[in-house]
Design a protein around this motif. Structure first.
Motif, PDB file in Angstrom:
ATOM      1  N   ASN A 173       0.874  -1.410   0.042  1.00 30.25           N
ATOM      2  CA  ASN A 173      -0.119  -0.015  -0.061  1.00 30.25           C
ATOM      3  C   ASN A 173       0.951   1.284  -0.001  1.00 30.25           C
ATOM      4  O   ASN A 173       0.648   2.438  -0.857  1.00 30.25           O
ATOM      5  CB  ASN A 173      -0.863   0.132   1.231  1.00 30.25           C
ATOM      6  CG  ASN A 173      -1.953  -1.043   1.241  1.00 30.25           C
ATOM      7  OD1 ASN A 173      -2.290  -1.451   0.142  1.00 30.25           O
ATOM      8  ND2 ASN A 173      -2.558  -1.328   2.492  1.00 30.25           N
ATOM      9  N   LEU A 174       1.943   1.196   0.818  1.00 34.21           N
ATOM     10  CA  LEU A 174       2.722   2.273   0.959  1.00 34.21           C
ATOM     11  C   LEU A 174       3.728   2.670  -0.317  1.00 34.21           C
ATOM     12  O   LEU A 174       3.833   3.685  -1.004  1.00 34.21           O
ATOM     13  CB  LEU A 174       3.881   2.256   2.018  1.00 34.21           C
ATOM     14  CG  LEU A 174       4.654   3.341   2.342  1.00 34.21           C
ATOM     15  CD1 LEU A 174       3.815   4.429   3.018  1.00 34.21           C
ATOM     16  CD2 LEU A 174       5.774   3.054   3.196  1.00 34.21           C
ATOM     17  N   LEU A 175       3.878   1.485  -1.154  1.00 31.45           N
ATOM     18  CA  LEU A 175       4.666   1.633  -2.510  1.00 31.45           C
ATOM     19  C   LEU A 175       3.523   2.316  -3.463  1.00 31.45           C
ATOM     20  O   LEU A 175       3.915   3.252  -4.226  1.00 31.45           O
ATOM     21  CB  LEU A 175       4.900   0.498  -3.006  1.00 31.45           C
ATOM     22  CG  LEU A 175       6.311  -0.335  -2.304  1.00 31.45           C
ATOM     23  CD1 LEU A 175       6.507  -1.715  -2.735  1.00 31.45           C
ATOM     24  CD2 LEU A 175       7.525   0.728  -2.660  1.00 31.45           C
ATOM     25  N   GLU A 176       2.297   1.889  -3.593  1.00 32.38           N
ATOM     26  CA  GLU A 176       1.458   2.508  -4.329  1.00 32.38           C
ATOM     27  C   GLU A 176       0.962   3.947  -4.034  1.00 32.38           C
ATOM     28  O   GLU A 176       0.959   4.665  -4.994  1.00 32.38           O
ATOM     29  CB  GLU A 176      -0.217   1.563  -4.205  1.00 32.38           C
ATOM     30  CG  GLU A 176       0.098   0.309  -5.122  1.00 32.38           C
ATOM     31  CD  GLU A 176      -0.002   0.638  -6.641  1.00 32.38           C
ATOM     32  OE1 GLU A 176      -0.888   1.220  -6.958  1.00 32.38           O
ATOM     33  OE2 GLU A 176       0.949   0.446  -7.137  1.00 32.38           O
ATOM     34  N   CYS A 177       1.121   4.276  -2.777  1.00 31.90           N
ATOM     35  CA  CYS A 177       0.820   5.934  -2.371  1.00 31.90           C
ATOM     36  C   CYS A 177       2.120   6.678  -3.098  1.00 31.90           C
ATOM     37  O   CYS A 177       1.709   7.490  -3.616  1.00 31.90           O
ATOM     38  CB  CYS A 177       0.562   5.862  -0.795  1.00 31.90           C
ATOM     39  SG  CYS A 177      -0.801   5.462  -0.363  1.00 31.90           S
ATOM     40  N   ILE A 178       3.168   6.051  -2.734  1.00 36.87           N
ATOM     41  CA  ILE A 178       4.387   6.797  -3.264  1.00 36.87           C
ATOM     42  C   ILE A 178       4.550   6.991  -4.673  1.00 36.87           C
ATOM     43  O   ILE A 178       4.522   8.107  -5.430  1.00 36.87           O
ATOM     44  CB  ILE A 178       5.576   6.159  -2.717  1.00 36.87           C
ATOM     45  CG1 ILE A 178       5.770   6.093  -1.225  1.00 36.87           C
ATOM     46  CG2 ILE A 178       7.034   6.512  -3.546  1.00 36.87           C
ATOM     47  CD1 ILE A 178       6.774   5.212  -0.747  1.00 36.87           C
ATOM     48  N   ARG A 179       4.084   5.933  -5.514  1.00 39.77           N
ATOM     49  CA  ARG A 179       3.912   5.803  -7.018  1.00 39.77           C
ATOM     50  C   ARG A 179       2.957   6.824  -7.437  1.00 39.77           C
ATOM     51  O   ARG A 179       3.025   7.642  -8.365  1.00 39.77           O
ATOM     52  CB  ARG A 179       3.608   4.353  -7.487  1.00 39.77           C
ATOM     53  CG  ARG A 179       2.990   4.284  -8.893  1.00 39.77           C
ATOM     54  CD  ARG A 179       2.396   3.251  -9.051  1.00 39.77           C
ATOM     55  NE  ARG A 179       1.556   3.256 -10.504  1.00 39.77           N
ATOM     56  CZ  ARG A 179       0.832   2.106 -10.911  1.00 39.77           C
ATOM     57  NH1 ARG A 179       0.733   1.164 -10.292  1.00 39.77           N
ATOM     58  NH2 ARG A 179       0.446   2.364 -12.249  1.00 39.77           N
ATOM     59  N   GLU A 187      12.393  -5.826  -0.133  1.00 42.19           N
ATOM     60  CA  GLU A 187      13.441  -5.455  -0.927  1.00 42.19           C
ATOM     61  C   GLU A 187      13.195  -5.729  -2.540  1.00 42.19           C
ATOM     62  O   GLU A 187      13.262  -5.130  -3.235  1.00 42.19           O
ATOM     63  CB  GLU A 187      14.692  -6.461  -0.579  1.00 42.19           C
ATOM     64  CG  GLU A 187      15.276  -5.936   0.940  1.00 42.19           C
ATOM     65  CD  GLU A 187      16.641  -6.685   1.232  1.00 42.19           C
ATOM     66  OE1 GLU A 187      16.970  -6.554   2.410  1.00 42.19           O
ATOM     67  OE2 GLU A 187      16.941  -7.502   0.550  1.00 42.19           O
ATOM     68  N   LEU A 188      12.543  -7.071  -2.726  1.00 39.98           N
ATOM     69  CA  LEU A 188      11.941  -7.233  -4.070  1.00 39.98           C
ATOM     70  C   LEU A 188      11.227  -6.115  -4.689  1.00 39.98           C
ATOM     71  O   LEU A 188      11.154  -5.961  -5.709  1.00 39.98           O
ATOM     72  CB  LEU A 188      11.737  -8.649  -4.124  1.00 39.98           C
ATOM     73  CG  LEU A 188      12.739  -9.637  -3.882  1.00 39.98           C
ATOM     74  CD1 LEU A 188      12.173 -11.161  -3.617  1.00 39.98           C
ATOM     75  CD2 LEU A 188      13.758  -9.850  -4.740  1.00 39.98           C
ATOM     76  N   MET A 189      10.190  -6.088  -3.575  1.00 39.97           N
ATOM     77  CA  MET A 189       9.006  -5.058  -4.234  1.00 39.97           C
ATOM     78  C   MET A 189       9.422  -3.854  -4.615  1.00 39.97           C
ATOM     79  O   MET A 189       9.145  -3.025  -5.353  1.00 39.97           O
ATOM     80  CB  MET A 189       7.893  -5.113  -3.175  1.00 39.97           C
ATOM     81  CG  MET A 189       7.147  -6.240  -2.731  1.00 39.97           C
ATOM     82  SD  MET A 189       6.444  -6.571  -1.272  1.00 39.97           S
ATOM     83  CE  MET A 189       5.059  -5.505  -1.290  1.00 39.97           C
ATOM     84  N   ALA A 190      10.327  -3.168  -3.620  1.00 38.45           N
ATOM     85  CA  ALA A 190      11.071  -1.989  -3.707  1.00 38.45           C
ATOM     86  C   ALA A 190      11.729  -1.913  -5.165  1.00 38.45           C
ATOM     87  O   ALA A 190      11.866  -0.870  -5.935  1.00 38.45           O
ATOM     88  CB  ALA A 190      11.934  -1.656  -2.671  1.00 38.45           C
ATOM     89  N   SER A 247      10.775   0.575  -8.091  1.00 42.74           N
ATOM     90  CA  SER A 247      11.902   1.376  -8.682  1.00 42.74           C
ATOM     91  C   SER A 247      11.938   1.454  -9.990  1.00 42.74           C
ATOM     92  O   SER A 247      12.115   2.352 -11.070  1.00 42.74           O
ATOM     93  CB  SER A 247      13.420   1.414  -8.074  1.00 42.74           C
ATOM     94  OG  SER A 247      13.377   1.840  -6.508  1.00 42.74           O
ATOM     95  N   HIS A 248      12.076   0.073 -10.525  1.00 46.43           N
ATOM     96  CA  HIS A 248      12.408  -0.185 -11.788  1.00 46.43           C
ATOM     97  C   HIS A 248      11.179   0.152 -12.872  1.00 46.43           C
ATOM     98  O   HIS A 248      11.525   0.799 -13.838  1.00 46.43           O
ATOM     99  CB  HIS A 248      12.663  -1.730 -12.221  1.00 46.43           C
ATOM    100  CG  HIS A 248      12.777  -2.182 -13.765  1.00 46.43           C
ATOM    101  ND1 HIS A 248      13.687  -1.699 -14.451  1.00 46.43           N
ATOM    102  CD2 HIS A 248      11.757  -2.957 -14.392  1.00 46.43           C
ATOM    103  CE1 HIS A 248      13.421  -2.426 -15.762  1.00 46.43           C
ATOM    104  NE2 HIS A 248      12.365  -2.912 -15.450  1.00 46.43           N
ATOM    105  N   LEU A 249      10.083   0.139 -12.300  1.00 44.72           N
ATOM    106  CA  LEU A 249       8.928   0.329 -13.154  1.00 44.72           C
ATOM    107  C   LEU A 249       8.580   1.936 -13.082  1.00 44.72           C
ATOM    108  O   LEU A 249       7.975   2.419 -14.160  1.00 44.72           O
ATOM    109  CB  LEU A 249       7.667  -0.478 -12.711  1.00 44.72           C
ATOM    110  CG  LEU A 249       7.693  -1.904 -13.197  1.00 44.72           C
ATOM    111  CD1 LEU A 249       6.710  -2.735 -12.466  1.00 44.72           C
ATOM    112  CD2 LEU A 249       7.661  -2.337 -14.551  1.00 44.72           C
ATOM    113  N   THR A 260      14.469   4.066  -4.036  1.00 44.74           N
ATOM    114  CA  THR A 260      14.274   3.206  -2.994  1.00 44.74           C
ATOM    115  C   THR A 260      15.549   2.762  -2.163  1.00 44.74           C
ATOM    116  O   THR A 260      16.537   2.420  -2.902  1.00 44.74           O
ATOM    117  CB  THR A 260      13.402   1.989  -3.327  1.00 44.74           C
ATOM    118  OG1 THR A 260      14.013   1.108  -4.038  1.00 44.74           O
ATOM    119  CG2 THR A 260      12.112   2.265  -3.768  1.00 44.74           C
ATOM    120  N   THR A 261      15.683   3.061  -1.132  1.00 41.35           N
ATOM    121  CA  THR A 261      16.807   2.714  -0.276  1.00 41.35           C
ATOM    122  C   THR A 261      16.448   1.840   0.657  1.00 41.35           C
ATOM    123  O   THR A 261      15.947   2.305   1.763  1.00 41.35           O
ATOM    124  CB  THR A 261      17.764   4.066   0.234  1.00 41.35           C
ATOM    125  OG1 THR A 261      18.181   4.875  -1.011  1.00 41.35           O
ATOM    126  CG2 THR A 261      19.057   3.566   0.954  1.00 41.35           C
ATOM    127  N   GLY A 262      16.860   0.747   0.911  1.00 38.02           N
ATOM    128  CA  GLY A 262      16.630  -0.173   2.009  1.00 38.02           C
ATOM    129  C   GLY A 262      17.873  -0.423   3.028  1.00 38.02           C
ATOM    130  O   GLY A 262      19.101  -0.601   2.460  1.00 38.02           O
TER     131      GLY A 262
END
Length: 342
Positions: free
Chosen positions: A126-132, A177-180, A184-186, A191-193
Motif C-alpha cells: 500500500n505504501l509503495l502504491e501511495c508513493i507511486r 527488498e524485491l518489491m522496492a 524503482s524499476h517500473l 528506494t533505499t533499503g
C-alpha cells in the motif's frame, strides 16, 4: 523537507522523528500503536515528542505536537488501511518517506504469521502504491540483518545471497527488498533499503536482549541465554543508526544527474561482532550485579552470528559507528533506571 516517518511510536522511529525535527525538517509520524509490546512505552515515546496519549489515540486524525508545533504531527492509522493511507498522501505533500513500521520480532513470527503478512507485505505494498501515485521521489525503508538467514560467511555483505531466510519475519523483509526493486524499476522513484543489525539503546524494545537482560538482572530473576551462550551479534547503538539514516534521507538527488542507482541496499551496523556472554558481562559490570543464567538451546528462526560489512555505507555516506558496547550499555542502563524509577 517534509518527511513521513512510519512507525513513529516505535524505537527507531521515535528517535528519528525527534532528530529530524530538531534539524529543522517537518515530520508527520504515523503509527497504529499495536499491542505487540507495551503500548504505554509507545505512548510515552510519543509524549516525549509532545503528542499526549489522549491525542495519540485518535484514529485517522492528524494531531499537532504540543512541544514542536507544526514541525511535528502524528496520525494513528495502519499501513494496511489503504484508503486512509491514500488520503494522508493526498492531504500532505511529502518529499521523502521513511518506512520503519513493521511487525517486528523473529520468534513472534512463528506463532502469529498473519500479522507479518498484513503489516510487512500488504502494508508495504500500500505504501509503495501511495508513493507511486503521489510523485514521491525517495523511499527509505527498514530491512533487516535477518534476511541473511543460513548464510555462514561473515561479515555479511550486500553481495551475499539472501535466498535462504529461516523465519517468516526475514522472508517478509526480503520480500520488501524485491518489491522496492520492482517499483524503482517500473516507476522511476528511488528506494533505499537499510538492513539493521541488532539495534539497542534508550527507549528500546522490551522484547530485545538488552531490555530483557537488564530487567532480569535488576530483578534477580534468571535470564534465558540461547544456544548455551554461543551466539554473536553486531550490537548497534541507536545514535549510530540515526546518524546513518539522516544523510540518506537528506540526500534528495535524482538519478538523472547523480551516478547512484535508483535502487540501493545497505547494511547498517556496528561492524563488529560481540559474543553474547561478553554483552551480558558488560551489563553486569554496569549494574554491579551478576546474572543468573539459564542456558537454552538454539531457538527456531535464530542464527548463530551476525556481523555487518558497512563498507558501502561508509563509501557513499561517510558512515561511522562510534559507540562502544560499554558506552552504549551505560547509556541504556541510565535511561532504564530513570524510566522505571529505580
Amino acid at each position: 523537507m517534509k518527511i513521513l516517518v512510519t512507525g513513529a511510536a516505535g524505537f527507531i522511529g521515535f528517535h528519528l522523528s525527534e532528530r529530524l525535527v530538531k534539524m529543522g525538517h517537518q515530520v508527520v509520524g504515523l503509527d497504529n500503536v499495536n499491542d505487540y509490546y507495551s503500548t504505554s512505552l509507545k505512548y510515552n515515546r510519543l509524549k516525549e515528542l509532545g503528542v499526549l496519549e489522549e491525542k495519540a489515540k485518535r484514529i485517522n486524525e492528524i494531531v499537532t505536537s504540543d512541544k514542536y508545533g507544526d514541525a511535528l504531527k502524528f496520525i494513528r492509522i495502519s499501513l494496511e488501511e489503504k484508503t486512509m493511507l491514500s488520503g494522508l498522501f493526498s492531504s500532505q505533500k511529502f518529499d521523502v518517506v521513511c518506512n520503519l513500521a513493521a511487525q517486528a520480532g523473529v520468534r513472534h513470527s512463528l506463532e502469529n504469521p498473519a500479522a507479518y503478512i498484513d503489516s510487512n507485505i500488504v502494508g508495504f505494498s500500500n505504501l509503495l502504491e501511495c508513493i507511486r501515485n503521489h510523485d514521491i521521489k525517495h523511499l527509505v525503508y527498514a530491512s533487516s540483518s535477518s534476511v541473511y538467514g543460513l548464510n555462514r560467511e561473515v561479515p555479511f555483505k550486500i553481495s551475499h545471497s539472501v535466498d535462504r531466510p529461516i523465519s517468516l519475519y526475514a522472508a517478509t523483509k526480503k520480500s520488501n527488498e524485491l518489491m522496492a526493486h520492482t517499483y524503482s524499476h517500473l516507476f522511476g522513484f528511488r528506494t533505499t533499503g537499510l538492513r539493521f543489525f541488532t539495534v539497542y539503546g534508550p527507549w528500546g524494545r522490551p522484547d530485545m536482549a538488552m531490555f530483557l537482560f537488564t530487567k532480569g538482572i535488576l530483578n534477580n530473576t534468571p535470564i534465558e541465554v540461547f544456544n548455551n551462550g554461543d551466539l554473536e551479534r553486531d550490537f548497534t547503538y541507536i545514535d549510530d543508526i540515526i546518524n546513518g539514516i539522516i544523510p540518506i534521507i537528506e540526500d534528495n538527488y535524482t538519478a538523472s544527474y547523480n551516478p547512484k542507482k535508483l535502487y540501493n541496499l545497505y547494511n547498517i551496523g556496528n561492524s563488529k561482532s560481540v559474543k553474547l556472554l561478553d554483552f551480558i558481562e558488560a551489563i553486569e559490570d554496569t549494574l554491579h550485579l551478576k546474572a543468573t543464567k539459564v542456558m537454552k538451546p538454539m531457538q527456531p528462526g535464530d542464527v548463530k552470528a551476525t556481523w555487518a560489512d558497512v563498507s558501502d555505507l561508509e563509501r557513499d555516506y561517510n558512515y561511522r559507528s562510534n559507540t562502544s558496547i560499554d558506552s552504549g550499555v551505560k547509556q541504556f542502563v541510565k535511561w532504564y533506571k530513570a524510566y522505571y524509577s529505580i
